[in-house]
Design a protein around this motif. Structure first.
Motif, PDB file in Angstrom:
ATOM      1  N   ASN A  67       0.887  -0.991   0.034  1.00 32.91           N
ATOM      2  CA  ASN A  67       0.102  -0.188  -0.012  1.00 32.91           C
ATOM      3  C   ASN A  67       0.965   1.263   0.034  1.00 32.91           C
ATOM      4  N   GLN A  68       2.075   1.069   0.586  1.00 38.54           N
ATOM      5  CA  GLN A  68       3.027   2.145   0.621  1.00 38.54           C
ATOM      6  C   GLN A  68       3.383   3.049  -1.130  1.00 38.54           C
ATOM      7  N   SER A  69       3.242   1.962  -1.904  1.00 45.27           N
ATOM      8  CA  SER A  69       3.272   2.340  -3.300  1.00 45.27           C
ATOM      9  C   SER A  69       2.314   2.867  -3.938  1.00 45.27           C
ATOM     10  N   CYS A  70       1.023   2.943  -3.442  1.00 50.62           N
ATOM     11  CA  CYS A  70      -0.151   3.390  -3.846  1.00 50.62           C
ATOM     12  C   CYS A  70      -0.056   4.913  -3.997  1.00 50.62           C
ATOM     13  N   VAL A  71      -1.061   5.184  -4.814  1.00 50.43           N
ATOM     14  CA  VAL A  71      -1.088   6.828  -5.016  1.00 50.43           C
ATOM     15  C   VAL A  71      -1.807   7.500  -3.734  1.00 50.43           C
ATOM     16  N   GLU A  72      -2.396   6.767  -2.951  1.00 50.60           N
ATOM     17  CA  GLU A  72      -3.162   7.425  -1.869  1.00 50.60           C
ATOM     18  C   GLU A  72      -1.987   7.452  -0.689  1.00 50.60           C
ATOM     19  N   SER A  73      -0.902   6.877  -0.613  1.00 47.25           N
ATOM     20  CA  SER A  73      -0.121   6.779   0.553  1.00 47.25           C
ATOM     21  C   SER A  73       0.660   8.273   0.657  1.00 47.25           C
ATOM     22  N   GLY A  74       0.791   8.347   2.194  1.00 47.17           N
ATOM     23  CA  GLY A  74       1.736   9.625   2.223  1.00 47.17           C
ATOM     24  C   GLY A  74       3.079   9.861   2.224  1.00 47.17           C
ATOM     25  N   THR A  75       3.705   8.872   1.413  1.00 47.64           N
ATOM     26  CA  THR A  75       5.201   9.236   0.798  1.00 47.64           C
ATOM     27  C   THR A  75       5.354   9.831  -0.425  1.00 47.64           C
ATOM     28  N   SER A  76       6.577  10.030  -0.720  1.00 49.06           N
ATOM     29  CA  SER A  76       7.058  10.747  -1.986  1.00 49.06           C
ATOM     30  C   SER A  76       6.829  10.103  -3.171  1.00 49.06           C
ATOM     31  N   GLU A  77       6.719  10.746  -4.206  1.00 48.76           N
ATOM     32  CA  GLU A  77       6.555   9.874  -5.537  1.00 48.76           C
ATOM     33  C   GLU A  77       8.184   9.280  -5.807  1.00 48.76           C
ATOM     34  N   HIS A  78       9.167   9.768  -5.333  1.00 50.16           N
ATOM     35  CA  HIS A  78      10.271   9.209  -5.525  1.00 50.16           C
ATOM     36  C   HIS A  78      10.281   7.767  -4.990  1.00 50.16           C
ATOM     37  N   ILE A  79       9.718   7.792  -3.759  1.00 49.34           N
ATOM     38  CA  ILE A  79      10.003   6.336  -2.861  1.00 49.34           C
ATOM     39  C   ILE A  79       8.942   5.492  -3.656  1.00 49.34           C
ATOM     40  N   LYS A  80       7.656   6.101  -4.063  1.00 54.26           N
ATOM     41  CA  LYS A  80       6.846   5.057  -4.939  1.00 54.26           C
ATOM     42  C   LYS A  80       7.484   4.546  -5.947  1.00 54.26           C
ATOM     43  N   THR A  81       8.255   5.240  -6.754  1.00 53.65           N
ATOM     44  CA  THR A  81       8.930   4.683  -7.710  1.00 53.65           C
ATOM     45  C   THR A  81      10.040   3.719  -7.304  1.00 53.65           C
ATOM     46  N   LEU A  82      10.647   4.081  -6.529  1.00 56.84           N
ATOM     47  CA  LEU A  82      11.667   2.835  -5.780  1.00 56.84           C
ATOM     48  C   LEU A  82      10.883   1.626  -5.521  1.00 56.84           C
ATOM     49  N   LEU A  83       9.787   1.906  -4.805  1.00 56.02           N
ATOM     50  CA  LEU A  83       9.155   0.562  -4.344  1.00 56.02           C
ATOM     51  C   LEU A  83       8.667  -0.186  -5.620  1.00 56.02           C
ATOM     52  N   ALA A  84       8.373   0.421  -6.590  1.00 50.54           N
ATOM     53  CA  ALA A  84       7.848  -0.282  -7.860  1.00 50.54           C
ATOM     54  C   ALA A  84       8.739  -1.102  -8.544  1.00 50.54           C
ATOM     55  N   GLN A  85      10.098  -0.559  -8.130  1.00 47.24           N
ATOM     56  CA  GLN A  85      11.281  -1.346  -8.734  1.00 47.24           C
ATOM     57  C   GLN A  85      11.937  -2.576  -7.795  1.00 47.24           C
ATOM     58  N   CYS A  86      11.514  -2.689  -6.562  1.00 45.92           N
ATOM     59  CA  CYS A  86      11.921  -3.341  -5.353  1.00 45.92           C
ATOM     60  C   CYS A  86      11.858  -4.770  -5.920  1.00 45.92           C
ATOM     61  N   ALA A  87      12.719  -5.661  -5.658  1.00 53.03           N
ATOM     62  CA  ALA A  87      12.600  -7.089  -5.588  1.00 53.03           C
ATOM     63  C   ALA A  87      12.493  -7.759  -4.055  1.00 53.03           C
ATOM     64  N   MET A  88      12.204  -8.989  -4.022  1.00 52.26           N
ATOM     65  CA  MET A  88      12.052  -9.491  -2.741  1.00 52.26           C
ATOM     66  C   MET A  88      13.441  -9.564  -1.948  1.00 52.26           C
ATOM     67  N   THR A  89      14.419  -9.235  -2.664  1.00 50.36           N
ATOM     68  CA  THR A  89      15.808  -9.658  -1.808  1.00 50.36           C
ATOM     69  C   THR A  89      16.197  -8.168  -1.662  1.00 50.36           C
ATOM     70  N   ASP A  90      15.491  -7.074  -2.058  1.00 51.90           N
ATOM     71  CA  ASP A  90      16.107  -5.787  -2.031  1.00 51.90           C
ATOM     72  C   ASP A  90      15.555  -5.026  -0.530  1.00 51.90           C
ATOM     73  N   VAL A  91      15.601  -5.928   0.569  1.00 47.41           N
ATOM     74  CA  VAL A  91      15.183  -5.425   1.850  1.00 47.41           C
ATOM     75  C   VAL A  91      16.188  -6.068   3.098  1.00 47.41           C
ATOM     76  N   VAL A  92      16.363  -5.155   4.116  1.00 43.94           N
ATOM     77  CA  VAL A  92      17.460  -5.505   4.902  1.00 43.94           C
ATOM     78  C   VAL A  92      17.107  -5.203   6.406  1.00 43.94           C
ATOM     79  N   MET A  93      17.411  -5.757   7.567  1.00 47.49           N
ATOM     80  CA  MET A  93      17.154  -5.198   8.717  1.00 47.49           C
ATOM     81  C   MET A  93      17.864  -4.146   9.247  1.00 47.49           C
ATOM     82  N   ALA A  94      17.558  -3.178   9.935  1.00 40.77           N
ATOM     83  CA  ALA A  94      18.257  -1.839  10.327  1.00 40.77           C
ATOM     84  C   ALA A  94      17.747  -1.603  11.722  1.00 40.77           C
ATOM     85  N   PRO A  95      18.486  -0.637  12.585  1.00 43.23           N
ATOM     86  CA  PRO A  95      18.190  -0.368  13.949  1.00 43.23           C
ATOM     87  C   PRO A  95      16.937   0.641  13.809  1.00 43.23           C
TER      88      PRO A  95
END
Length: 535
Positions: free
Chosen positions: A327-355
Motif C-alpha cells: 500500500n505504500q506504493s499506492c497513489v493514496e499513501s503519504g510518501t513521496s513519488e520518488h519512494i513510490k517509484t523505488l518501491l515499484a522497482q523493488c525485488a524480494m531481496t532488496d530489503v534488510v534489517m536496520a536499527p
C-alpha cells in the motif's frame, strides 16, 4: 437452449453449445465469473466447463459426462464473516498502519468509502497532527469503520498516553496496537473505558483492539483479560470505574490478533506457515479455558502481497488478511513519488534489517528498503558506535568528523541543539534524563538521524537523498513480480482499493482452481495463475 446440429455425410451430429468452454481462455473466463456455479464435463477426453443454467442441455441430450461441481466463490466469502460484521466492511481484508502518516488520511478514507478497513499511521506523529487526522477521517467517513494505530513507545510514553486521550476524546472505537511487548496502563485504559452492560445485561465492548503481534507469548497477553493489578491502578486513579474493572476481567484484551510474519518495519521475520497455526492453537486453548462467549479472531499479515499469499493465509485459518508494504506504493499513501517509484522497482531481496529509531537503545531492528539508499549501513554504524562508547565525547575525533560530514551533514553540537528544541516541545523529560546520562544523550543524537530519515523519504528531501529510510518487506517484491507487464506495474495506477480488489479477486479465483485440482481435474496451464485484470 437449443442444441447445435450439423450435417456430416448425411448424419446428424450433436455438439455442445458455445456456452461450454474447452479452451484455456474460455475456461478461465468462466472461472472468473465468481458468482456462478459451474459444472465440469468430459466429452471425448476433453475437459470443459458449463454454467449451471445450461446443465439441462447435458442431462436431456446426453452430451458429455458430468465429472465435477464448482460452487460460487466471491471475495466476500473468504475469511471470517464475523470480522466483516464487527467492522461493517465488505471483505475480510484490512490495510495496516504505516507510521508517520504514510497510511494517510486519504488512504483510510478511500478504503472506508469502498467498504474496507484501513488503519491510520499515527506512529511518530505529534498529538496536534494526530488530532487533525482524526477530525478529517471522521468528518469524511462518519459512522463508517476506520482504525487508528497505537504504537508502543517505551522511550516516549507521553506519546502513547496522548494518543489514547485523543482516541477517547473523539470516540475512536478501533485501534491497531503494534510493537507492544507487554500490556501498558494506557492500552488497558482504552479497552476498559469502553466496557458497559447493555439492556440484556450482556457486556458491551465499545473500544475494539486489533493487536499486531509476532510472538506467541505476546499473543497470550492479548488473548487473556487485563491484569488485575493494572485495573486496580486505573481504578485508584479514577480513570475507570469498579464496574469497568470487573467487566474487563471477563473479556480478552483484543477482539482481533493480527499475526505479523516477515513484514516491513518492526518484525521478527517469522514464517507465517509456522507462526499462524501456533497462535490459532493458542487462541483455541485460551478460549476454552476462559469460556469467552466469542472467539478472538486471528488474522495474518507480513508477506501478503499477492493472491497466492492471501489465499494461503485464508486456507491456514486466518480470519482476515492485512496488507502493508504494497500500500505504500499506492497513489493514496503519504510518501513521496520518488519512494513510490523505488518501491515499484523493488525485488524480494532488496530489503534488510536496520536499527529502529523508537527502540534504538534496546537494539530493536526493523525491515527497510536497501535499494537506492545508504540508510541501513549508516544506521548500523551508529548503533555500533553506541555500543562501543559511553558518550559522544569518547568517540575518536576522526570518526566524529566522518559522522558529521557523511551522515549528519552538520556538527553534532548543532544536532544536539535541534534535539533539545524538539523535545522541549514534545517531551521535556527526555532532555532531563540525557543531562544526567551521557550515553542517553548520545542515543538521542543518533536517533535524530534515525527519526528524520523516514521524514526525508516522505518529503523527498534533496539534501539527504541517500539517507532515506523506507519501511518495506519482501511482499513488495512479490507484488512487483506478480503485476509485471500489467497496468499495476506503474505506480500511478496503483490505487489502494484496486490493489485490494485484485488481491482478493485473485485469491477467490485461485481457490476455485485449487478446488477443481483437489477433485482431480487438470486444467489448461494458463488457468493456473491470476493476473491483474481491469474491470
Amino acid at each position: 437452449m437449443q442444441q447445435a446440429v450439423v450435417e456430416n455425410n448425411g448424419m446428424a451430429t450433436t455438439r455442445l453449445p458455445p456456452t461450454v468452454a474447452f479452451d484455456g481462455a474460455g475456461i478461465q473466463a468462466m472461472l472468473l465469473d465468481l458468482d456462478q456455479s459451474l459444472y465440469v464435463i468430459c466429452e471425448e477426453g476433453r475437459i470443459g466447463l458449463i454454467r449451471e443454467g445450461n446443465l439441462r442441455f447435458i442431462s436431456s441430450r446426453g452430451a458429455g459426462d458430468l465429472v465435477a461441481f464448482l460452487p460460487p466463490m466471491r471475495p466476500d466469502q473468504l475469511g471470517d464473516p464475523a470480522f466483516r460484521a464487527s467492522y461493517d466492511v465488505d471483505w475480510a481484508y484490512a490495510t495496516g498502519a504505516m507510521a508517520g502518516g504514510i497510511a494517510s488520511e486519504e488512504l483510510v478514507i478511500t478504503l472506508g468509502q469502498a467498504g474496507l478497513l484501513g488503519s491510520f499511521g499515527a506512529g511518530g506523529l505529534s498529538p496536534t497532527r494526530l488530532e487533525q487526522a482524526i477530525q478529517r477521517i471522521q468528518q469524511a467517513l462518519g459512522p463508517r469503520s476506520a482504525a487508528f494505530n497505537l504504537i508502543h513507545s517505551p522511550n516516549e510514553p507521553i506519546l502513547e498516553q496522548s494518543a489514547v486521550g485523543l482516541y477517547l476524546k473523539y470516540g475512536v472505537q478501533t485501534v491497531e496496537a503494534s510493537a507492544f511487548m507487554d500490556l501498558t496502563p494506557n492500552l488497558v485504559y482504552f479497552r476498559a473505558a469502553g466496557l458497559s452492560l447493555d439492556s440484556a445485561n450482556c457486556i458491551r465492548v465499545q473500544n475494539k483492539i486489533i493487536a499486531k503481534i509476532s510472538r506467541r507469548e505476546v499473543a497470550l497477553k492479548f488473548l487473556q483479560p487485563a491484569s488485575l493489578n493494572l485495573l486496580r491502578e486505573l481504578v485508584s486513579q479514577g480513570r475507570i470505574t469498579e464496574t469497568q474493572a470487573a467487566l474487563a476481567q471477563q473479556v480478552p484484551m483484543a477482539d482481533d490478533i493480527t499475526v505479523e510474519a516477515d513484514s516491513g518495519g518492526h518484525t521478527d521475520n517469522r514464517p507465517l506457515v509456522c507462526l499462524l497455526p501456533s497462535v490459532l492453537a493458542l487462541r483455541d486453548e485460551v478460549h476454552q479455558r476462559c469460556g469467552y462467549t466469542q472467539k478472538v479472531r486471528v488474522g495474518a499479515a507480513g508477506g501478503i502481497g499477492t493472491p497466492q499469499a492471501a489465499l494461503a493465509a485464508f486456507m491456514m485459518g486466518a480470519a482476515y488478511v492485512v496488507t502493508g508494504s504494497v500500500n505504500q506504493s499506492c497513489v493514496e499513501s503519504g510518501t513521496s513519488e520518488h519512494i513510490k517509484t523505488l518501491l515499484a522497482q523493488c525485488a524480494m531481496t532488496d530489503v534488510v534489517m536496520a536499527p529502529a529509531a523508537d527502540m534504538f537503545e534496546q537494539g530493536v531492528k526493523l525491515q527497510v528498503l536497501k535499494r537506492g539508499t545508504f540508510f541501513p549501513v549508516r544506521a548500523q554504524k551508529l548503533y555500533e558506535l553506541y555500543r562501543s562508547y559511553d558518550a559522544i565525547e569518547a568517540i575518536p575525533a576522526a570518526q566524529r568528523e566522518q559522522l558529521e560530514q557523511q551522515i549528519f551533514k552538520r556538527s553534532l553540537d548543532s544536532v544536539w541543539e535541534e534535539t533539545v528544541a524538539f523535545f522541549a516541545r514534545r517531551d521535556p523529560e527526555q532532555i532531563q534524563r540525557a543531562a544526567e546520562n551521557p550515553k542517553r544523550k548520545m542515543a538521542l543524537i543518533f536517533r535524530w538521524y534515525l527519526g528524520l530519515s523516514s521524514r526525508w523519504a516522505r518529503t523527498n528531501d534533496p539534501d539527504y537523498k541517500l539517507d532515506y529510510q523506507v519501511w518495506c518487506g519482501p511482499a513488495m517484491g512479490a507484488f512487483n513480480d506478480w503485476v509485471r507487464g500489467s497496468y499495476l506495474a506503474e505506480p500511478n495506477q496503483r490505487q489502494v482499493v484496486e490493489v485490494a480488489r485484485q488481491i482478493m479477486t485473485g485469491a477467490a479465483y485461485l481457490y476455485r482452481v485449487q478446488s477443481l485440482q483437489a477433485q482431480g481435474i487438470q486444467l489448461p496451464a494458463e488457468c493456473a495463475s491470476y493476473l491483474p485484470t481491469r474491470r
